[in-house]
Design an enzyme around this catalytic site. Structure first.
Site, PDB file in Angstrom:
ATOM      1  CG  HIS A 112     -98.048  77.438  75.335  1.00 48.04           C
ATOM      2  ND1 HIS A 112     -99.276  76.634  75.130  1.00 48.04           N
ATOM      3  CD2 HIS A 112     -98.323  78.082  76.559  1.00 48.04           C
ATOM      4  CE1 HIS A 112     -99.826  76.414  76.445  1.00 48.04           C
ATOM      5  NE2 HIS A 112     -99.217  77.322  77.159  1.00 48.04           N
ATOM      6  N   GLY A 133    -131.412  71.902  52.071  1.00 50.30           N
ATOM      7  CA  GLY A 133    -129.913  71.590  51.625  1.00 50.30           C
ATOM      8  C   GLY A 133    -128.776  71.900  52.707  1.00 50.30           C
TER       9      GLY A 133
HETATM   10  P1  NAI Z   1    -123.291  71.929  48.740  1.00 51.49           P
HETATM   11  O1  NAI Z   1    -123.157  70.810  47.460  1.00 51.49           O
HETATM   12  O2  NAI Z   1    -122.305  72.072  49.440  1.00 51.49           O
HETATM   13  O3  NAI Z   1    -124.917  71.426  49.597  1.00 51.49           O
HETATM   14  C1  NAI Z   1    -125.936  71.033  48.980  1.00 51.49           C
HETATM   15  C2  NAI Z   1    -126.697  70.104  49.924  1.00 51.49           C
HETATM   16  O4  NAI Z   1    -128.069  70.153  49.526  1.00 51.49           O
HETATM   17  C3  NAI Z   1    -126.209  68.834  49.830  1.00 51.49           C
HETATM   18  O5  NAI Z   1    -125.916  68.231  51.089  1.00 51.49           O
HETATM   19  C4  NAI Z   1    -127.261  68.018  49.116  1.00 51.49           C
HETATM   20  O6  NAI Z   1    -127.407  66.572  49.633  1.00 51.49           O
HETATM   21  C5  NAI Z   1    -128.587  68.999  49.570  1.00 51.49           C
HETATM   22  N1  NAI Z   1    -129.527  68.533  48.630  1.00 51.49           N
HETATM   23  C6  NAI Z   1    -129.622  68.699  47.342  1.00 51.49           C
HETATM   24  N2  NAI Z   1    -130.845  68.641  46.787  1.00 51.49           N
HETATM   25  C7  NAI Z   1    -131.730  68.394  47.676  1.00 51.49           C
HETATM   26  C8  NAI Z   1    -133.116  68.373  48.076  1.00 51.49           C
HETATM   27  N3  NAI Z   1    -133.903  68.066  46.832  1.00 51.49           N
HETATM   28  N4  NAI Z   1    -133.508  68.388  49.299  1.00 51.49           N
HETATM   29  C9  NAI Z   1    -132.898  68.626  50.396  1.00 51.49           C
HETATM   30  N5  NAI Z   1    -131.408  68.697  50.247  1.00 51.49           N
HETATM   31  C10 NAI Z   1    -130.923  68.524  48.914  1.00 51.49           C
HETATM   32  O7  NAI Z   1    -124.093  73.082  47.993  1.00 51.49           O
HETATM   33  P2  NAI Z   1    -124.230  74.596  48.381  1.00 51.49           P
HETATM   34  O8  NAI Z   1    -124.325  74.509  49.845  1.00 51.49           O
HETATM   35  O9  NAI Z   1    -125.539  74.978  47.679  1.00 51.49           O
HETATM   36  O10 NAI Z   1    -123.000  75.406  47.917  1.00 51.49           O
HETATM   37  C11 NAI Z   1    -122.658  75.415  46.601  1.00 51.49           C
HETATM   38  C12 NAI Z   1    -121.226  75.387  46.426  1.00 51.49           C
HETATM   39  O11 NAI Z   1    -120.606  76.698  46.671  1.00 51.49           O
HETATM   40  C13 NAI Z   1    -120.362  74.434  47.289  1.00 51.49           C
HETATM   41  O12 NAI Z   1    -120.352  73.228  46.788  1.00 51.49           O
HETATM   42  C14 NAI Z   1    -119.025  75.249  47.441  1.00 51.49           C
HETATM   43  O13 NAI Z   1    -118.144  74.756  46.300  1.00 51.49           O
HETATM   44  C15 NAI Z   1    -119.479  76.667  47.026  1.00 51.49           C
HETATM   45  N6  NAI Z   1    -119.275  77.332  48.562  1.00 51.49           N
HETATM   46  C16 NAI Z   1    -118.242  77.698  49.165  1.00 51.49           C
HETATM   47  C17 NAI Z   1    -118.233  78.290  50.569  1.00 51.49           C
HETATM   48  C18 NAI Z   1    -117.061  78.101  51.196  1.00 51.49           C
HETATM   49  O14 NAI Z   1    -115.984  78.059  50.539  1.00 51.49           O
HETATM   50  N7  NAI Z   1    -117.208  78.412  52.658  1.00 51.49           N
HETATM   51  C19 NAI Z   1    -119.550  78.881  50.985  1.00 51.49           C
HETATM   52  C20 NAI Z   1    -120.419  78.860  49.992  1.00 51.49           C
HETATM   53  C21 NAI Z   1    -120.534  78.006  48.921  1.00 51.49           C
END
Ligand code: NAI
Length: 470
Positions: free
Chosen positions: A447, A184
């Site tokens: 700046h 992911g």
């Molecule tokens: P995400 O939705 O950002 O990314 C998950 C990724 O996994 C996607 O690109 C998807 O295509 C991929 N994926 C799904 N199934 C897969 C598979 N079987 N094989 C390979 N790739 C696959 O989700 P993530 O990174 O788990 O984060 C979850 C949520 O947590 C985010 O959407 C966000 O809302 C929150 N978060 C926010 C942060 C921040 O504000 N900096 C930091 C971490 C999380």
């Protein structure tokens, strides 16, 4: 009274003590409502403070520090290879978490918010049962559901549980694997991938879609991707994971790209394939609350659910699942319960990926604006033209403003570069206040600073940035 059978009454019950729930509870208390906050964990702060936003930022800070030290050789300053004391690093990260969680507990006490530890389950629209604490039942006039989300898991037949860890496991920092596979390429995968790469792991990202980070415009992702390609062993996009098995040498991962099967032997696998709202197992079926087919609670713009006594905020109330959105919804919910005419009506919610360089965006992306049929003018300013970025040795950045071509109103802003997550706040304010691109262009920015790139990109909307070739 037998411990655990005590029934208490409260005016407002908040279920979940994360950045949505504790903010809602504090605001309710400030507005004069008798408030009880229930969380299964005695340490308030939720996933964000205990095992998400905060510990990941503490570890990213260390990883960026190592990265900066390594790059200082280009400026003629060389450091030795870092020696990492993992116990001490873990201890420091935990101390950051403890300090902040302790602060939330102290603030709750200060506001006389009653804090109950235990797992709450709705019995009906007026009552929750609480397991694991001194209070067995709580009767409420109104409740705010703020139970957050959990990491999604891939099916056991694809990745058995003993073959992988999720973000919580990764943040426990048990060991630094020599080889780490990250499944992911979203927020969590890239942030934690960079943490482990910084600490010395060989990181391979496996992403199902054709691009990393599908939210922001691709031109903003590119500078980050270039950096990640240098730091990571490999990034595979369009790659479907098919299975994993434990062998004597580690975990053997099987995946396919365009139908071609590949295997990868690693020491650890981190899955970061999204998060799911925590709306199961909390007894919502005993209330009138409606949950949609994606598991989110249906709410109106006052955070009210279909059950007139119950409101919902944060990750359970829909995308984006971000702490700051949850907090603002919490304030609206509290004001609504206090009888104010409040609504959640934001034009821009910033999103930040805290990698190095950081990637931040708010409002509409260029792709979204075009998809919505808007005629736009785009101003871009490359950080290679920013004096401050060059002086910091960080010219890998881009600031981009999307404005309505007729009204010049700022519709969206995206920034990739060092501390983009701090710079984006100005853009959020600009969109909320209905600024035109010219307002940003005419505002004197200090700046030399990277904040000037926002002003320059705004000038670029009119083709007038003086620091890029015409
Ligand atoms: P995400 O939705 O950002 O990314 C998950 C990724 O996994 C996607 O690109 C998807 O295509 C991929 N994926 C799904 N199934 C897969 C598979 N079987 N094989 C390979 N790739 C696959 O989700 P993530 O990174 O788990 O984060 C979850 C949520 O947590 C985010 O959407 C966000 O809302 C929150 N978060 C926010 C942060 C921040 O504000 N900096 C930091 C971490 C999380």
């Amino acid at each position: 009274m037998v411990v655990g059978e005590l029934t208490e009454e409260t005016e407002v019950l908040v279920v979940g003590g994360g950045p949505g729930g504790y903010v809602a509870a504090f605001k309710c208390a400030d507005l004069g409502l008798r408030t009880t906050l229930v969380d299964a964990n005695a340490q308030l702060g939720g996933v964000c403070l205990r095992e998400g936003c905060i510990p990941s930022k503490a570890l990213l800070h260390v990883s960026h520090l190592i990265d900066h030290a390594t790059h200082a050789a280009e400026f003629g300053v060389s450091f030795k290879k870092p020696a990492i004391d993992l116990d001490k690093l873990r201890g420091w990260k935990n101390s950051v978490v403890d300090r902040l969680c302790g602060g939330i507990n102290a603030l709750a006490k200060n506001r006389k918010v009653r804090v109950v530890t235990g797992k709450a389950t709705f019995e009906d629209s007026r009552t929750v049962r609480i397991e694991g604490g001194d209070v067995g039942r709580l009767k409420f006039k109104h409740a705010i559901v703020a139970t957050g989300s959990v990491a999604k898991r891939l099916p056991e037949k694809i990745i058995p549980a003993d073959c992988c860890i999720d973000s919580t496991g990764a943040l426990d920092l048990e060991s630094i694997p020599k080889k780490l596979a990250v499944i992911g390429g979203g927020y969590i995968g890239l942030e934690l991938g960079q943490v482990y790469a910084g600490l010395g792991s060989e990181v391979t990202v496996i992403e199902a879609l054709d691009n990393l980070l599908t939210g922001p415009d691709p031109d903003l992702v590119r500078p980050l991707e270039r950096r990640l390609k240098e730091q990571f062993a490999a990034i595979h996009t369009g790659a479907m994971v098919e299975g994993a098995k434990r062998t004597g040498k580690g975990v053997e991962l099987t995946y396919s790209i365009k139908g071609k099967k590949q295997t990868l032997l690693v020491d650890k696998v981190l899955t970061s394939v999204g998060r799911a709202p925590n709306t199961r197992d909390i007894g919502l079926e005993n209330t009138k609350v409606k949950v949609n087919d994606r598991g989110f609670i249906e709410v109106d713009n006052q955070m009210r659910t279909a059950d007139k006594r119950i409101l919902a905020i944060g990750d359970v109330a829909g995308d984006p699942m971000l702490a700051h959105k949850a907090s603002h919804e919490g304030i609206v919910a509290a004001e609504v319960l206090a009888g104010h005419n409040a609504v959640f009506d934001k034009k821009a919610i910033p999103a930040v990926v805290y990698t190095s360089p950081e990637l931040a965006w708010c409002g509409m992306t260029e792709a979204e604006a075009k998809q919505a049929g808007r005629k736009v003018k785009v101003g871009k300013f490359p950080w290679t033209a920013s004096g401050r970025a060059i002086a910091m040795g960080a010219p890998q950045g881009l600031t981009k403003i999307i404005a309505d071509s007729e009204t010049q109103r700022v519709l969206g802003v995206g920034i990739v570069g060092e501390h983009a997550g701090d710079l984006i706040a100005e853009a959020v304010l600009a969109i909320e206040m209905g600024c035109e691109a010219e307002d940003l262009a005419l505002t004197i920015h200090p700046h030399p600073s990277t904040s000037e790139t926002v002003m320059e990109a705004a000038e670029g909307v009119f083709g007038a940035s003086l620091h890029v070739a015409r």
